[in-house]
Structure formats: structure tokens, C-alpha cells
Design a protein around this motif. Structure first.
Motif, PDB file in Angstrom:
ATOM      1  N   VAL A 230      -3.356   7.337   5.618  1.00  0.00           N
ATOM      2  CA  VAL A 230      -4.413   7.544   4.741  1.00  0.00           C
ATOM      3  C   VAL A 230      -5.661   7.014   5.075  1.00  0.00           C
ATOM      4  CG1 VAL A 230      -4.867   7.349   2.023  1.00  0.00           C
ATOM      5  CG2 VAL A 230      -2.371   7.664   3.156  1.00  0.00           C
TER       6      VAL A 230
ATOM      7  N   THR B 252       0.662  -1.327   0.087  1.00  0.00           N
ATOM      8  CA  THR B 252       0.082   0.048   0.004  1.00  0.00           C
ATOM      9  C   THR B 252       0.920   1.374  -0.383  1.00  0.00           C
ATOM     10  OG1 THR B 252      -0.124  -0.355   2.631  1.00  0.00           O
ATOM     11  CG2 THR B 252      -2.243  -1.032   0.879  1.00  0.00           C
TER      12      THR B 252
ATOM     13  N   GLY C 226       2.434  -3.582   4.335  1.00  0.00           N
ATOM     14  CA  GLY C 226       1.773  -2.116   4.770  1.00  0.00           C
ATOM     15  C   GLY C 226       0.200  -2.204   5.034  1.00  0.00           C
TER      16      GLY C 226
ATOM     17  N   ARG D 133       2.259   6.175  -2.818  1.00  0.00           N
ATOM     18  CA  ARG D 133       3.089   6.869  -3.510  1.00  0.00           C
ATOM     19  C   ARG D 133       3.121   7.315  -4.676  1.00  0.00           C
ATOM     20  NH1 ARG D 133       6.248   5.319   0.852  1.00  0.00           N
ATOM     21  NH2 ARG D 133       6.609   3.214   0.035  1.00  0.00           N
TER      22      ARG D 133
ATOM     23  N   GLU E 256       0.854  10.520   8.851  1.00  0.00           N
ATOM     24  CA  GLU E 256      -0.359   9.944   9.565  1.00  0.00           C
ATOM     25  C   GLU E 256      -1.076   8.954   8.364  1.00  0.00           C
ATOM     26  OE1 GLU E 256      -3.620  12.955  10.027  1.00  0.00           O
ATOM     27  OE2 GLU E 256      -2.065  14.415  10.781  1.00  0.00           O
TER      28      GLU E 256
ATOM     29  N   ARG F  10       5.256   8.407  12.747  1.00  0.00           N
ATOM     30  CA  ARG F  10       5.189   7.021  12.134  1.00  0.00           C
ATOM     31  C   ARG F  10       5.461   5.809  13.138  1.00  0.00           C
ATOM     32  NH1 ARG F  10       8.859   6.792   7.260  1.00  0.00           N
ATOM     33  NH2 ARG F  10       7.825   4.769   6.687  1.00  0.00           N
TER      34      ARG F  10
ATOM     35  N   GLN G 200      -9.050  -2.350   9.239  1.00  0.00           N
ATOM     36  CA  GLN G 200      -8.648  -2.633   7.842  1.00  0.00           C
ATOM     37  C   GLN G 200      -8.435  -4.177   8.038  1.00  0.00           C
ATOM     38  OE1 GLN G 200      -5.019  -0.644   6.858  1.00  0.00           O
ATOM     39  NE2 GLN G 200      -6.192   1.191   6.593  1.00  0.00           N
TER      40      GLN G 200
END
Ligand code: AMP
Length: 211
Positions: A66, A34, A89, A39, A64, A166, A96
């Protein structure tokens, strides 16, 4: 053996990219990541969602996550085209994770364990060659060629301030995901502080015995 369906878990900088590349080569499966997908779509217009920012890139530069609705769609689309895969990711939070359960079944959730100090050191020293996409590290893996060294750049989100944010976001959101896979009896931990080749030996053996 059917194509394995693997989730790779670990903090930013734990070596997921390196080991995912080994896994996809060896088992001939897809790499679904992801971070790379986002990116490539940093400027995508998501203003219709009426959220804090209007593009994925603004969330990424702030360290943060997405929004789920953007990421879920990217993953759903990629999984529908893959037989076996390494998913990298995603999922980053429990919502999720439950979304993923409605998309596919997993054989294994592989966790790369690396200490916090080592993660900060790895990420802030990481450099990218914008021409080839190759990744280097100022200390662990500097390029031999001076021309390559001169053109290296730091990823926008590998600065110390963003790295710390992060890692904090990772701990807060993803640790419950790790517990979730532990309870589902799908989680296998591998020591991610060994050399990349040693980690790969452990990763390969873990996948072979789980599938
Ligand atoms: P990564 O390359 O995996 O460290 O991802 C870089 C950035 O992309 C993260 O800091 C997030 O902003 C965003 N991102 C990647 N994967 C996800 C995800 N599953 N959910 C939300 N944001 C994500």
C-alpha cells in the motif's frame, strides 16, 4: 524497566503475529500492526492521491505494498498514543524506515528467521475463523470442532499465487531494511522454525537482554 519499543521483522508467515501477541501480553505494551490496520480500512477512499488504485484493499489483493503516504499516517497516529510497543509489518522499505526514525527511537529490531519453503507451506495452509478471528492451519493446527472447521476461510492474500508475490515483494523491499538495522546495531535474529513456545523463550530472552 521502561516500556520496550520493539520492531518485529520477518517475512509474511514467519510468526510475527503470534510472537507479537506474546510480547504485548508479557511486557504490557501495545501491538501496532499495519496489516490489521489496513485490513480494517480496505475500502478507505484514497482516490485523491491519484495513484494506481483507489483503495488499500486493491493493493493488498494484488500482493503489492500500500502506498507509503497511507501507511505512514496510520503508524504515526498509533505511535503517538503508545508508550511501549511492538511494531509489526512496518517498515517494509527504506523510505518507511527513515520515516520511522523521525517518529520514535527503537530499543531493538527483532528478526524471525524462517526458510522460504516453510513460509509458503505455512501461509497457503493458514485459515481464519471469521467469527472469532482465531487462526488455524490445515495441517499444523486444525480446529477440533467440526462447526469451526466448516466455517474457516482463507485470507484473500494467502492463495499460492499471492503468497509467492508477497514473498518476492518482501525480499525486494525489506531485505535492505534488515541490513539497515544490522548496520545500526539494533538487529537480533531468532530462529523462527522452532516450536512457537521455543521461539517465545528465545524472543523473551532477547528482549530482556536488549532493554
Ligand atoms: P501483512 O498482514 O503484514 O502481511 O500485510 C498484508 C498486506 O498489507 C501487505 O501485503 C501489504 O499490501 C499491506 N501492508 C502491510 N503493511 C504495509 C506497509 N508497512 N507498507 C505497505 N503496505 C503494507
Amino acid at each position: 524497566m521502561a516500556s520496550p519499543r520493539i520492531l518485529i521483522l520477518g517475512a509474511p508467515g514467519a510468526g510475527k503475529g503470534t510472537q507479537s501477541a506474546n510480547i504485548t501480553d508479557h511486557f504490557d505494551i501495545e501491538h501496532i500492526t499495519t496489516g490489521d490496520a489496513l485490513r480494517a480500512n480496505k475500502e478507505m477512499d484514497i482516490s485523491h492521491l491519484g495513484l494506481e488504485y483507489d483503495t488499500p484493499g486493491e493493493y493488498m489483493n494484488a500482493g503489492e505494498l500500500v502506498p507509503d503516504e497511507v501507511v505512514n499516517e496510520i503508524v504515526d497516529e498509533a505511535l503517538s498514543q503508545a508508550d511501549g510497543f511492538v511494531l509489526d509489518g512496518y517498515p517494509r522499505n527504506l523510505k518507511q524506515a527513515s520515516e520511522l526514525e523521525s517518529m520514535t527511537e527503537l530499543d531493538l529490531a527483532l528478526m524471525l528467521d524462517v526458510s522460504e519453503d516453510e513460509l509458503v507451506h505455512r501461509l497457503t495452509g493458514r485459515r481464519l475463523d471469521p467469527e472469532t478471528g482465531d487462526i488455524y492451519h490445515v495441517e499444523y493446527n486444525p480446529p477440533e470442532d467440526d462447526d469451526v472447521e466448516a466455517r474457516l476461510v482463507q485470507r484473500d492474500d494467502d492463495t499460492e499465487e499471492t503468497v509467492k508475490e508477497r514473498l518476492r515483494v518482501y525480499r525486494e523491499n525489506t531485505e535492505p531494511v534488515i541490513e539497515h538495522y544490522e548496520e545500526a546495531d539494533l538487529l537480533e535474529r531468532v530462529d523462527g522454525e522452532k516450536t512457537p513456545d521455543q521461539v517465545w523463550d528465545d524472543v523473551r530472552e532477547t528482549i530482556e537482554s536488549a532493554t
